[in-house]
Design a protein around this motif. Structure first.
Motif, PDB file in Angstrom:
ATOM      1  N   ASP A  39      -3.848 -18.507 -34.704  1.00 34.73           N
ATOM      2  CA  ASP A  39      -5.321 -18.112 -34.614  1.00 34.73           C
ATOM      3  C   ASP A  39      -5.741 -19.175 -33.395  1.00 34.73           C
ATOM      4  O   ASP A  39      -6.308 -20.152 -33.608  1.00 34.73           O
ATOM      5  CB  ASP A  39      -6.093 -18.583 -35.827  1.00 34.73           C
ATOM      6  CG  ASP A  39      -5.611 -17.622 -37.221  1.00 34.73           C
ATOM      7  OD1 ASP A  39      -6.165 -16.721 -36.998  1.00 34.73           O
ATOM      8  OD2 ASP A  39      -4.981 -18.279 -37.910  1.00 34.73           O
ATOM      9  N   SER A  40      -5.199 -18.500 -32.171  1.00 38.20           N
ATOM     10  CA  SER A  40      -5.610 -19.249 -31.161  1.00 38.20           C
ATOM     11  C   SER A  40      -5.543 -18.249 -29.738  1.00 38.20           C
ATOM     12  O   SER A  40      -4.671 -17.801 -29.340  1.00 38.20           O
ATOM     13  CB  SER A  40      -4.541 -20.314 -30.575  1.00 38.20           C
ATOM     14  OG  SER A  40      -4.746 -20.986 -29.442  1.00 38.20           O
ATOM     15  N   VAL A  41      -6.606 -18.207 -29.298  1.00 38.41           N
ATOM     16  CA  VAL A  41      -6.762 -17.187 -27.924  1.00 38.41           C
ATOM     17  C   VAL A  41      -6.115 -17.618 -26.866  1.00 38.41           C
ATOM     18  O   VAL A  41      -5.548 -17.076 -26.049  1.00 38.41           O
ATOM     19  CB  VAL A  41      -8.068 -16.833 -27.785  1.00 38.41           C
ATOM     20  CG1 VAL A  41      -8.532 -15.966 -26.506  1.00 38.41           C
ATOM     21  CG2 VAL A  41      -9.004 -15.942 -28.743  1.00 38.41           C
ATOM     22  N   SER A  42      -6.407 -19.355 -26.632  1.00 37.64           N
ATOM     23  CA  SER A  42      -5.844 -19.975 -25.513  1.00 37.64           C
ATOM     24  C   SER A  42      -4.278 -19.618 -25.310  1.00 37.64           C
ATOM     25  O   SER A  42      -3.369 -19.735 -24.441  1.00 37.64           O
ATOM     26  CB  SER A  42      -6.310 -21.321 -25.398  1.00 37.64           C
ATOM     27  OG  SER A  42      -5.876 -21.896 -26.459  1.00 37.64           O
ATOM     28  N   ARG A  85     -15.093 -16.010 -24.059  1.00 36.73           N
ATOM     29  CA  ARG A  85     -13.859 -16.094 -23.969  1.00 36.73           C
ATOM     30  C   ARG A  85     -13.322 -14.560 -24.326  1.00 36.73           C
ATOM     31  O   ARG A  85     -13.456 -14.038 -25.440  1.00 36.73           O
ATOM     32  CB  ARG A  85     -13.231 -16.881 -24.830  1.00 36.73           C
ATOM     33  CG  ARG A  85     -11.639 -17.147 -24.966  1.00 36.73           C
ATOM     34  CD  ARG A  85     -11.359 -17.882 -23.728  1.00 36.73           C
ATOM     35  NE  ARG A  85      -9.804 -17.968 -23.280  1.00 36.73           N
ATOM     36  CZ  ARG A  85      -8.914 -18.800 -23.315  1.00 36.73           C
ATOM     37  NH1 ARG A  85      -9.490 -20.108 -23.884  1.00 36.73           N
ATOM     38  NH2 ARG A  85      -7.951 -18.700 -23.409  1.00 36.73           N
ATOM     39  N   ARG A  86     -12.507 -13.878 -23.510  1.00 34.60           N
ATOM     40  CA  ARG A  86     -12.000 -12.581 -23.650  1.00 34.60           C
ATOM     41  C   ARG A  86     -10.723 -12.935 -24.484  1.00 34.60           C
ATOM     42  O   ARG A  86     -10.039 -13.976 -24.572  1.00 34.60           O
ATOM     43  CB  ARG A  86     -11.609 -11.885 -22.225  1.00 34.60           C
ATOM     44  CG  ARG A  86     -12.787 -11.450 -21.564  1.00 34.60           C
ATOM     45  CD  ARG A  86     -12.370 -10.464 -20.605  1.00 34.60           C
ATOM     46  NE  ARG A  86     -13.688  -9.617 -20.270  1.00 34.60           N
ATOM     47  CZ  ARG A  86     -13.978  -8.601 -20.700  1.00 34.60           C
ATOM     48  NH1 ARG A  86     -13.549  -8.080 -21.817  1.00 34.60           N
ATOM     49  NH2 ARG A  86     -15.202  -7.865 -20.426  1.00 34.60           N
ATOM     50  N   LEU A  87     -10.184 -11.708 -25.247  1.00 36.32           N
ATOM     51  CA  LEU A  87      -9.086 -11.886 -26.090  1.00 36.32           C
ATOM     52  C   LEU A  87      -7.867 -12.160 -25.203  1.00 36.32           C
ATOM     53  O   LEU A  87      -7.179 -12.967 -25.375  1.00 36.32           O
ATOM     54  CB  LEU A  87      -8.987 -10.571 -26.517  1.00 36.32           C
ATOM     55  CG  LEU A  87      -7.593 -10.537 -27.620  1.00 36.32           C
ATOM     56  CD1 LEU A  87      -7.752 -11.367 -28.567  1.00 36.32           C
ATOM     57  CD2 LEU A  87      -7.385  -9.087 -28.154  1.00 36.32           C
ATOM     58  N   LEU A  88      -7.840 -11.470 -23.870  1.00 39.30           N
ATOM     59  CA  LEU A  88      -6.798 -11.710 -22.665  1.00 39.30           C
ATOM     60  C   LEU A  88      -7.738 -11.642 -21.485  1.00 39.30           C
ATOM     61  O   LEU A  88      -8.576 -10.733 -21.237  1.00 39.30           O
ATOM     62  CB  LEU A  88      -5.728 -10.633 -22.879  1.00 39.30           C
ATOM     63  CG  LEU A  88      -4.757 -10.735 -24.142  1.00 39.30           C
ATOM     64  CD1 LEU A  88      -3.844  -9.546 -23.955  1.00 39.30           C
ATOM     65  CD2 LEU A  88      -3.734 -12.059 -23.960  1.00 39.30           C
ATOM     66  N   ASP A  89      -7.432 -12.774 -20.841  1.00 43.06           N
ATOM     67  CA  ASP A  89      -7.915 -12.548 -19.263  1.00 43.06           C
ATOM     68  C   ASP A  89      -7.003 -11.766 -18.528  1.00 43.06           C
ATOM     69  O   ASP A  89      -5.673 -11.471 -18.699  1.00 43.06           O
ATOM     70  CB  ASP A  89      -8.000 -13.924 -18.534  1.00 43.06           C
ATOM     71  CG  ASP A  89      -8.820 -14.958 -19.356  1.00 43.06           C
ATOM     72  OD1 ASP A  89      -9.931 -14.391 -20.009  1.00 43.06           O
ATOM     73  OD2 ASP A  89      -8.478 -16.109 -19.357  1.00 43.06           O
ATOM     74  N   ALA A  90      -7.605 -10.874 -17.289  1.00 43.05           N
ATOM     75  CA  ALA A  90      -7.030 -10.331 -16.402  1.00 43.05           C
ATOM     76  C   ALA A  90      -5.822 -10.901 -15.773  1.00 43.05           C
ATOM     77  O   ALA A  90      -5.815 -12.192 -15.508  1.00 43.05           O
ATOM     78  CB  ALA A  90      -7.942  -9.813 -15.232  1.00 43.05           C
TER      79      ALA A  90
END
Length: 183
Positions: free
Chosen positions: A119-122, A149-154
């Protein structure tokens, strides 16, 4: 070898923010059930601080609805690993690791036990790129927030990551739970 899952609430436009919705009875039941086969939670510092001490207090004080208490008790009972360079200490059945999250998760994955829930987006891009996430539980909320915060950055993944949809649950609230397996 243990299975590693990733679970997250997201908005329709792909943002992960704990304020996007209030979990109702159905969502709490869903997340409680997803933890039935989990015996280790793997957090980044931010998610850990969002979840604790709130849910531990709900479990200890029996405050909240019956569904909130059931979720809190299940959540609090599971052992936790927190990845942080700055936290001084963590609560009860948690421990801190200071670095190399992919290496640490790889070691944990080799140990006997039930599933590990990340459980960590980063940490997600590193753990996906390292091939450590086996399944995803994404709950899409019927809201667009346009920021956060996006799930995944570009550009956060070096290559495409294919998934297979294995289950979908539609809730009365309009939320949709999507369960994917790594192909």
């Amino acid at each position: 070898m243990r299975t590693v899952t990733f679970a997250m609430n997201i908005s329709l436009d792909g943002y992960c923010d704990h304020t996007i919705g209030n979990p109702d009875e159905e969502l709490l039941d869903y997340f409680t059930e997803t933890m039935d086969d989990v015996d280790l939670l793997f957090f980044g510092r931010v998610m850990y601080q969002l979840m604790f001490p709130y849910w531990a207090d709900v479990a200890k004080n029996q405050s909240g609805t019956a569904d909130e208490i059931r979720f809190a008790e299940r959540f609090s009972a599971i052992d936790k690993v927190v990845v942080s360079r700055t936290l001084e200490n963590v609560e009860d059945n948690a421990r801190i690791i200071r670095g190399n999250p992919a290496g640490e998760l790889r070691k944990l994955k080799q140990q006997p036990g039930k599933k590990i829930s990340v459980d960590s987006v980063s940490l997600l891009p590193e753990l996906v790129s390292s091939g450590l996430i086996d399944e995803f539980h994404l709950v899409v909320h019927p809201v667009m927030v346009g920021k956060g915060r996006r799930l995944l950055d570009a550009g956060s993944l070096q290559e495409k990551f294919n998934l297979k949809l294995v289950d979908t649950v539609v809730f009365k609230s309009g939320c949709v739970a999507l369960h994917y397996l790594k192909q």
